[in-house]
Motif scaffolding. Structure first.
Motif, short mmCIF file in Angstrom:
data_model
loop_
_atom_site.label_atom_id
_atom_site.label_comp_id
_atom_site.label_asym_id
_atom_site.label_seq_id
_atom_site.Cartn_x
_atom_site.Cartn_y
_atom_site.Cartn_z
N TRP A 212 40.68 47.17 47.68
CA TRP A 212 41.18 47.89 46.51
C TRP A 212 42.68 48.09 46.63
O TRP A 212 43.19 48.40 47.71
CB TRP A 212 40.50 49.25 46.38
CG TRP A 212 39.02 49.22 46.24
CD1 TRP A 212 38.09 49.52 47.20
CD2 TRP A 212 38.28 48.86 45.06
NE1 TRP A 212 36.82 49.37 46.69
CE2 TRP A 212 36.90 48.96 45.38
CE3 TRP A 212 38.64 48.47 43.77
CZ2 TRP A 212 35.89 48.70 44.47
CZ3 TRP A 212 37.64 48.19 42.86
CH2 TRP A 212 36.29 48.30 43.20
N PRO A 215 42.34 52.64 47.18
CA PRO A 215 40.96 52.97 47.57
C PRO A 215 40.44 54.26 46.95
O PRO A 215 39.22 54.45 46.88
CB PRO A 215 41.06 53.10 49.10
CG PRO A 215 42.29 52.35 49.48
CD PRO A 215 43.23 52.52 48.34
N LYS A 218 40.01 53.02 42.99
CA LYS A 218 39.16 51.83 42.92
C LYS A 218 39.22 51.18 41.53
O LYS A 218 40.30 50.84 41.06
CB LYS A 218 37.72 52.19 43.31
CG LYS A 218 37.59 52.64 44.76
CD LYS A 218 36.15 52.86 45.16
CE LYS A 218 36.05 53.24 46.62
NZ LYS A 218 34.66 53.48 47.06
N GLU A 219 38.08 51.06 40.87
CA GLU A 219 38.05 50.36 39.58
C GLU A 219 38.80 51.10 38.49
O GLU A 219 39.19 50.52 37.48
CB GLU A 219 36.59 50.14 39.16
CG GLU A 219 36.42 49.07 38.10
CD GLU A 219 34.95 48.76 37.87
OE1 GLU A 219 34.68 47.99 36.93
OE2 GLU A 219 34.11 49.25 38.62
N PRO A 229 41.63 45.41 39.88
CA PRO A 229 41.90 46.56 40.75
C PRO A 229 41.81 46.25 42.24
O PRO A 229 41.99 47.15 43.06
CB PRO A 229 40.80 47.55 40.34
CG PRO A 229 39.66 46.68 39.94
CD PRO A 229 40.28 45.47 39.30
N ARG A 230 41.51 45.02 42.59
CA ARG A 230 41.42 44.67 44.00
C ARG A 230 41.99 43.27 44.22
O ARG A 230 42.15 42.49 43.27
CB ARG A 230 39.97 44.74 44.50
CG ARG A 230 39.02 43.82 43.76
CD ARG A 230 37.60 43.95 44.25
NE ARG A 230 36.75 42.90 43.68
CZ ARG A 230 35.53 42.62 44.08
NH1 ARG A 230 34.99 43.33 45.07
NH2 ARG A 230 34.82 41.64 43.52
#
Length: 331
Positions: A212, A215, A218-219, A229-230
């Motif tokens: 991520w 973290p 995240k999304e 997002p990652r």
């Protein structure tokens, strides 16, 4: 030392030696990269170039979201300049939408291709692993070939990992009037030069992992609703491998482009500025490369292009970039 102790020592030395050899292979055995695409096949006329780009846009797979599709802004005829805008990692052509409009309003043609594996509606797609040193070189080569039919002077602008692509195109393509490399990601911030190749080899030989960007969020990552997002560790490794290839070429020959402009920020949180300076030192004898840096008091972050990024300062960054580019073009 007794017999049992000597035997135990030998048994311990075997796995220890295996670990050392494995680490040595991971870090220092050179990667065998595929030959980079360098075919120079510029399209010679406006109609052919425009039709080819429109066909690529129409042929985009349905999984690619509307904002993720390539963008063409033209004036119905060849212009003095045509800008090829190469977006950053995990982003898409929409990253340049506002900047492209400014360039178009100034009378230039603009082409924003989509990077391999990017722009999909599924923001958690694993498709970004399609981005390799070879695919970056091929995509950049194709973009310049097509842009050649849209304008008299081709200007390539690349951000972050595609700042590396812009640098590589500046090194390889004599039909590029200006290569603009913005915050090029040759190595992460803080990584010493001696560790770049070992880290690159290690990352690419270990299993790929998706991490991520934040973290905690995240999304729900703040910023562009169309960016991923990652990121994939292998994608980062491929970008660094592309950077190593670019350095090797710069050590062997002067850049082919008429001019290269490298743009950095002292507040860039992502890239190694000393590594960028090393490349500029290789280019310095040619007299074709120069660098510009945003004022420290502006606090410009790594992604200085996307207007949706938190803390974006496009009202300052865009006019400054345009001024630097036009100065480099002699306008």
């Amino acid at each position: 030392m007794g017999t049992r102790a000597r035997r135990a020592t030998r048994w311990l030395l075997v796995p220890a030696l295996a670990v050392v050899l494995t680490l040595g292979w991971l870090m220092f055995w050179p990667m065998k990269s595929k030959p980079l695409e360098t075919a120079v096949r510029p399209v010679s006329d406006f109609a052919s170039a425009r039709d080819a780009i429109l066909a690529r846009i129409a042929g985009e797979p349905p999984e690619v979201r509307a904002e993720g599709r390539p963008v063409l802004l033209d004036h119905g005829h060849r212009t003095q300049e045509v800008y090829v805008l190469l977006h950053g990692l995990t982003n898409c052509p929409a990253q340049y939408r506002e900047f492209a409009r400014l360039l178009h309003a100034r009378g230039s043609s603009v082409y924003i291709p989509r990077m391999p594996g990017h722009g999909y509606a599924d923001r958690l797609t694993t498709a970004q692993t399609l981005l390799t040193a070879e695919s970056m070189a091929a995509a950049g080569t194709e973009a310049v070939n097509l842009a050649a039919g849209l304008g008299e002077r081709v200007v390539v602008v690349g951000l972050s990992v595609n700042g590396v692509t812009a640098a590589w195109l500046g090194q390889e393509r004599e039909d590029v009037a200006l290569a603009v490399s913005i915050a090029p990601f040759f190595a992460p911030k803080g990584l010493p030069a001696w560790a770049i190749a070992p880290l690159t080899h290690t990352v690419l030989r270990l299993p790929n992992v998706f991490l991520w960007w934040d973290p905690r969020q995240k999304e729900a990552l703040a910023g562009s609703p169309y960016s991923y997002p990652r990121f994939a560790t292998h994608t980062i490794g491929q970008a660094m491998l592309f950077g190593l290839d670019t350095f090797a070429l710069a050590k062997a020959a002067p850049p082919a482009a008429r001019k290269i402009l490298v743009v950095t920020s002292p507040d860039d949180e992502a890239v190694s500025l000393p590594r960028i300076e090393q490349l500029l030192a290789l280019w310095e004898p040619s007299g074709r490369a120069e660098t510009r840096s945003f004022p420290r008091e502006w606090n410009v972050r790594h992604d200085c292009i996307d207007p949706d990024q938190p803390g974006a300062m496009v009202d300052k960054v865009y006019p400054q970039l345009i001024a630097w580019m036009e100065e480099a073009l002699g306008k």
